[in-house]
Design an enzyme around this catalytic site. Structure first.
Site, mmCIF file in Angstrom:
data_model
loop_
_atom_site.group_PDB
_atom_site.id
_atom_site.type_symbol
_atom_site.label_atom_id
_atom_site.label_comp_id
_atom_site.label_asym_id
_atom_site.label_seq_id
_atom_site.Cartn_x
_atom_site.Cartn_y
_atom_site.Cartn_z
ATOM 1 N N ASP A 15 19.787 -46.963 29.832
ATOM 2 C CA ASP A 15 19.717 -47.598 31.155
ATOM 3 C C ASP A 15 20.915 -47.245 32.042
ATOM 4 O OD1 ASP A 15 17.306 -48.698 30.520
ATOM 5 O OD2 ASP A 15 18.045 -50.738 30.203
ATOM 6 N N ARG B 126 5.694 -45.478 26.250
ATOM 7 C CA ARG B 126 6.193 -46.795 25.830
ATOM 8 C C ARG B 126 5.137 -47.664 25.138
ATOM 9 N NH1 ARG B 126 10.236 -49.026 30.429
ATOM 10 N NH2 ARG B 126 11.138 -50.117 28.684
ATOM 11 N N CYS C 13 3.769 -46.029 31.986
ATOM 12 C CA CYS C 13 4.936 -46.451 32.744
ATOM 13 C C CYS C 13 5.655 -45.188 33.156
ATOM 14 C CB CYS C 13 5.781 -47.335 31.834
ATOM 15 S SG CYS C 13 7.513 -47.290 32.152
ATOM 16 N N ARG D 188 13.968 -55.220 41.448
ATOM 17 C CA ARG D 188 13.579 -55.685 40.108
ATOM 18 C C ARG D 188 14.809 -55.937 39.254
ATOM 19 N NH1 ARG D 188 10.774 -51.566 37.052
ATOM 20 N NH2 ARG D 188 11.365 -53.099 35.525
ATOM 21 N N LYS E 114 19.487 -59.334 33.075
ATOM 22 C CA LYS E 114 18.032 -59.393 33.205
ATOM 23 C C LYS E 114 17.369 -59.264 31.827
ATOM 24 C CE LYS E 114 15.764 -55.457 34.438
ATOM 25 N NZ LYS E 114 14.700 -55.125 33.486
ATOM 26 N N ASN E 115 17.838 -58.286 31.050
ATOM 27 C CA ASN E 115 17.173 -58.012 29.773
ATOM 28 C C ASN E 115 17.469 -59.053 28.696
ATOM 29 O OD1 ASN E 115 16.000 -55.830 30.912
ATOM 30 N ND2 ASN E 115 17.222 -54.285 29.848
#
Ligand code: UD1
Length: 422
Positions: free
Chosen positions: A309, A121, A116, A401, A22-23
């Protein structure tokens, strides 16, 4: 909102196919804004964050076409160089349109991502670096209003990032490809997703050297062309399922994954008593060696350190390990939202500032839990897989997500989970 009901106590045995990262896919999709020709991306995962960015790019005038995991993006003309609050607030990575828009069109209006769940952030690093390239930037009414000088392009510059930032490195890398002259990015982030972006930009005609290192040099060109590129495997999805296998017991084979992107996780898992090996055909086999895992200590760090993560998932693992382990989070403030939820399941965790001491218990108990971010949510799923009884994870839209077909992938390995539509 959908819930996930999980009955714990079943080992995992089988194969899990890992999707594209995804990233990596998100910045690659933004790179399509740099050229009027088509960018063809393969191995793009089906995730809510990808759909949100498709919606944002289409809103600007980009045409997109999806066929299975292939995504074709064409930014022939971009009549609207605006990323509105409604679209940006859903996903912070939307700020990655700023660099490409400014570089190609000389103007961009992008909503500030705002607060967030995992901390403030900010985007100050992105903004100050673009200013050093000659952009005039004003923050007004919650928006970043940016434009280049009337004569046109961004100018190459020597930029020293005060802190390593994945997003800022990516935004500036893209911006610099179309700038006038040479840009040098110092203290650039080293994440593999940046190397992947640089590889794609190079195929598009960009002149980049040093990506993957702390100093990246970019010689600006006047235009870029289309290209075809395959997104690297998702190292966080890979790590998550490796931890799941370690916790639940059984043997899981991870396909289409790359172990070299998880160099910080492998020794931690081995120390905890997990066998994790790459087979001849590139598959990765994961299984717990004994009945119980050993406690380990981790500190999150920018790549190649232990990824933030995977912090929540590793903490879930420690809740059932033998002994006490510490988890220190150095990337984001407030990234321990999973702690009170894991404690509802019987975990023994004490938080002191940015460190958590986790004392392993023999068995967690099923409970009703909820999480407020993607990785925290998945850590609760992992905990639930080994817990005694049934766990209901609420508000699972966060999982959608970032984890493609999570129930199907775990279910095929013997986990008992069921999505309950709200
Ligand atoms: C990316 C990842 C995210 C991951 C994070 C850290 C994507 C889409 N997201 O997020 O999953 O958790 O890297 O590995 O790739 N910072 C500033 N000013 C800025 C920018 C960042 O102070 O202008 C700070 C952040 O608050 C944070 C640190 O720098 O403390 C690292 O953030 P950054 O690497 O930018 O994370 P993202 O790119 O947002």
């Amino acid at each position: 909102m959908d819930k996930l009901k999980i009955e714990g106590g079943y080992p995992l045995n089988g194969e899990i196919v890992i999707g594209g990262a995804k990233n990596a896919a998100l910045p690659l999709m933004c790179a399509a804004l740099l050229t009027e020709e088509s960018l063809v991306l393969d191995n793009v995962p089906h995730l809510q964050d990808i759909s949100s960015l498709i919606a944002l790019l289409e809103d600007m005038g980009v045409t997109t076409q999806r066929e299975e995991t292939r995504l074709t993006l064409t930014a022939k003309s971009v009549p609207r160089t605006l990323a509105s609050y409604d679209l940006v607030r859903k996903m912070r990575a939307s700020v990655l349109v700023l660099g490409p828009l400014l570089a190609r069109f000389g103007t961009a209006e992008v909503s500030l991502p705002g607060g967030c769940a995992i901390g403030t952030r900010p985007v100050d690093l992105h903004i100050s670096a673009l200013e050093q390239m000659g952009a005039e930037i004003e923050i007004r009414d919650g928006y970043i209003h940016a434009r280049t000088a009337p004569e046109g392009r961004l100018r190459g510059a020597e930029i020293v990032f005060a802190k390593k930032s994945v997003g800022a490195t990516e935004n500036l890398l893209m911006a610099a490809t179309l700038a006038e002259g040479k840009t040098v990015l110092h203290n650039a982030a080293l994440e593999p997703e940046i190397t992947d972006l640089a590889a794609c930009l190079t195929k598009m005609g960009a002149k980049i050297s040093g990506a993957g290192g702390e100093t990246i040099e970019i010689e600006g060109v006047e235009t870029l062309s289309g290209a075809a590129h395959t997104v690297i495997p998702d190292r966080i999805e890979t790590g998550t399922y490796a931890i799941a296998a370690a916790m639940a017991g059984g043997t899981v084979v991870l396909k289409n994954a790359r172990l070299d992107l998880l160099a910080a996780l492998v020794p931690v898992l081995q120390e905890a008593g997990v066998s994790i090996e790459e087979n001849e055909n590139g598959d990765i086999t994961v299984s717990r060696r004994g009945n119980r895992l050993n406690a380990v200590d981790i500190t999150t760090e920018p790549y190649p350190g232990f990824p933030t993560d995977l912090q929540a998932q590793l903490m879930a693992m420690l809740t059932v390990a033998d002994g006490a382990g510490t988890v220190r989070e150095t990337i984001f403030e407030n990234r321990f939202m999973h702690v009170p939820e894991l404690m509802r399941m019987g975990a023994d965790i004490t938080v002191h500032g940015s460190s958590a001491l986790v004392r392993g218990v023999t068995r967690l108990k099923g409970a009703e839990v909820m999480a407020t971010d993607l990785r925290a949510s998945v850590s609760l799923v992992l905990a639930a897989l080994t817990a005694n009884g049934t766990t209901t994870v609420n508000r699972i839209y966060h999982l959608d997500r970032g984890y493609e077909a999570l129930e199907a992938k775990l279910g095929a390995c013997g986990a008992k989970l069921e999505r309950i539509a709200a």
